[in-house]
Design a protein around this motif. Sequence first.
Motif, mmCIF file in Angstrom:
data_model
loop_
_atom_site.group_PDB
_atom_site.id
_atom_site.type_symbol
_atom_site.label_atom_id
_atom_site.label_comp_id
_atom_site.label_asym_id
_atom_site.label_seq_id
_atom_site.Cartn_x
_atom_site.Cartn_y
_atom_site.Cartn_z
ATOM 1 N N PHE A 55 -32.945 24.956 24.177
ATOM 2 C CA PHE A 55 -33.439 25.229 25.511
ATOM 3 C C PHE A 55 -32.546 25.247 26.479
ATOM 4 C CE2 PHE A 55 -38.031 24.497 25.539
ATOM 5 C CZ PHE A 55 -38.325 23.675 24.438
ATOM 6 N N TYR B 242 -27.270 24.519 31.511
ATOM 7 C CA TYR B 242 -27.310 23.586 30.423
ATOM 8 C C TYR B 242 -27.837 24.155 29.130
ATOM 9 C CZ TYR B 242 -27.302 20.473 34.185
ATOM 10 O OH TYR B 242 -27.254 19.593 35.596
ATOM 11 N N PHE C 15 -36.920 15.319 19.814
ATOM 12 C CA PHE C 15 -35.909 14.536 20.616
ATOM 13 C C PHE C 15 -35.091 15.723 21.310
ATOM 14 C CE2 PHE C 15 -33.276 11.343 22.116
ATOM 15 C CZ PHE C 15 -32.151 11.557 21.824
ATOM 16 N N LEU C 16 -34.740 15.559 22.555
ATOM 17 C CA LEU C 16 -34.157 16.440 23.332
ATOM 18 C C LEU C 16 -32.510 15.880 23.548
ATOM 19 C CD1 LEU C 16 -36.590 17.414 26.216
ATOM 20 C CD2 LEU C 16 -35.191 19.044 24.873
ATOM 21 N N SER D 164 -22.906 21.948 29.171
ATOM 22 C CA SER D 164 -23.246 22.086 30.608
ATOM 23 C C SER D 164 -21.959 22.621 31.092
ATOM 24 C CB SER D 164 -23.279 20.643 31.201
ATOM 25 O OG SER D 164 -23.567 20.935 32.658
ATOM 26 N N ILE E 190 -28.425 17.127 24.906
ATOM 27 C CA ILE E 190 -27.742 17.950 25.641
ATOM 28 C C ILE E 190 -26.790 18.295 24.769
ATOM 29 C CG2 ILE E 190 -26.146 16.034 26.679
ATOM 30 C CD1 ILE E 190 -25.988 17.908 29.439
ATOM 31 N N LYS F 16 -24.574 19.500 39.597
ATOM 32 C CA LYS F 16 -24.368 19.149 38.212
ATOM 33 C C LYS F 16 -24.846 17.553 38.015
ATOM 34 C CE LYS F 16 -19.881 17.358 39.499
ATOM 35 N NZ LYS F 16 -18.232 17.794 39.072
ATOM 36 N N GLN G 279 -33.803 20.519 20.869
ATOM 37 C CA GLN G 279 -34.945 19.768 20.523
ATOM 38 C C GLN G 279 -35.088 19.940 19.020
ATOM 39 O OE1 GLN G 279 -38.818 20.460 22.238
ATOM 40 N NE2 GLN G 279 -38.740 18.317 22.890
ATOM 41 N N ILE H 288 -19.508 19.518 30.287
ATOM 42 C CA ILE H 288 -19.798 18.688 29.311
ATOM 43 C C ILE H 288 -20.027 19.404 27.956
ATOM 44 C CG2 ILE H 288 -21.994 17.406 28.431
ATOM 45 C CD1 ILE H 288 -22.942 16.842 31.159
ATOM 46 N N TYR I 277 -30.075 22.370 25.686
ATOM 47 C CA TYR I 277 -30.466 21.569 24.918
ATOM 48 C C TYR I 277 -30.937 21.861 23.815
ATOM 49 C CZ TYR I 277 -30.124 18.513 29.153
ATOM 50 O OH TYR I 277 -29.593 17.868 30.295
ATOM 51 N N GLU J 286 -20.927 17.937 24.344
ATOM 52 C CA GLU J 286 -21.087 16.975 23.562
ATOM 53 C C GLU J 286 -20.685 17.145 22.091
ATOM 54 O OE1 GLU J 286 -23.243 13.925 24.333
ATOM 55 O OE2 GLU J 286 -21.672 14.715 25.669
#
Lengths: 111, 113
Positions: free
Chosen positions: B90, B33, B42-43, B48, B45, B97, B37, B56, B35, B58
């Motif tokens: 990150f 993944y 706030f984390l 993925s 995604i 999954k 921040q 995934i 991510y 987003e």
Amino acid sequence: QQQVKQSPQSLIVQKGGISIINCAYENTAFDYFPWYQQFPGKGPALLIAIRPDVSEKKEGRFTISFNKSAKQFSLHIMDSQPGDSATYFCAADTSYGKLTFGQGTILTVHP
Amino acid sequence: DTAVSQTPKYLVTQMGNDKSIKCEQNLGHDTMYWYKQDSKKFLKIMFSYNNKELIINETVPNRFSPKSPDKAHLNLHINSLELGDSAVYFCASSQEKGGTEAFFGQGTRLTVV
């Protein structure tokens, strides 16, 4: 749209006290509820996790309470220590792996 | 041995530049993944991959493009960097999954000036 809401944003506790962080979720497809701990300059690390078939899980000083009907879960830290000072994130996940985090709680434990 | 390692740890660059962040995991996990921040911690995604397949994606600007050359690596390339891209990125991995522990790298702090 914030699917996982976390409170409080910050928390100050005395050493030996109980720290309580609350989370609420909306999506009933969530089936895995982890808590992550993050220290400054580090990545989040799993602290404890629960699945919705149980209402409580305890690991040492850390306990998750889970209320499926209310769609809420919480983290309790017993006998809080200065070393517990960190940012805590609740999260919720589904079987297809879209881990959704709460906004985070900055915990400060005073000696 | 670091389980999930990212390079570089810090990245300072000018607006409009293109940069890449590399990630490697030695846990034998199938899923990786990215991510983001933000400044409020706030984390969220971004992407993925499962067995090198994107699962995934987003609502991320298409200036961000992930690349997974193999199961152990997931890189993030960012084109035409903007001030708003400044954040900590990150990388993470998990055995499956969903519904299992995610292991995070130490993060890459990207600053766009």
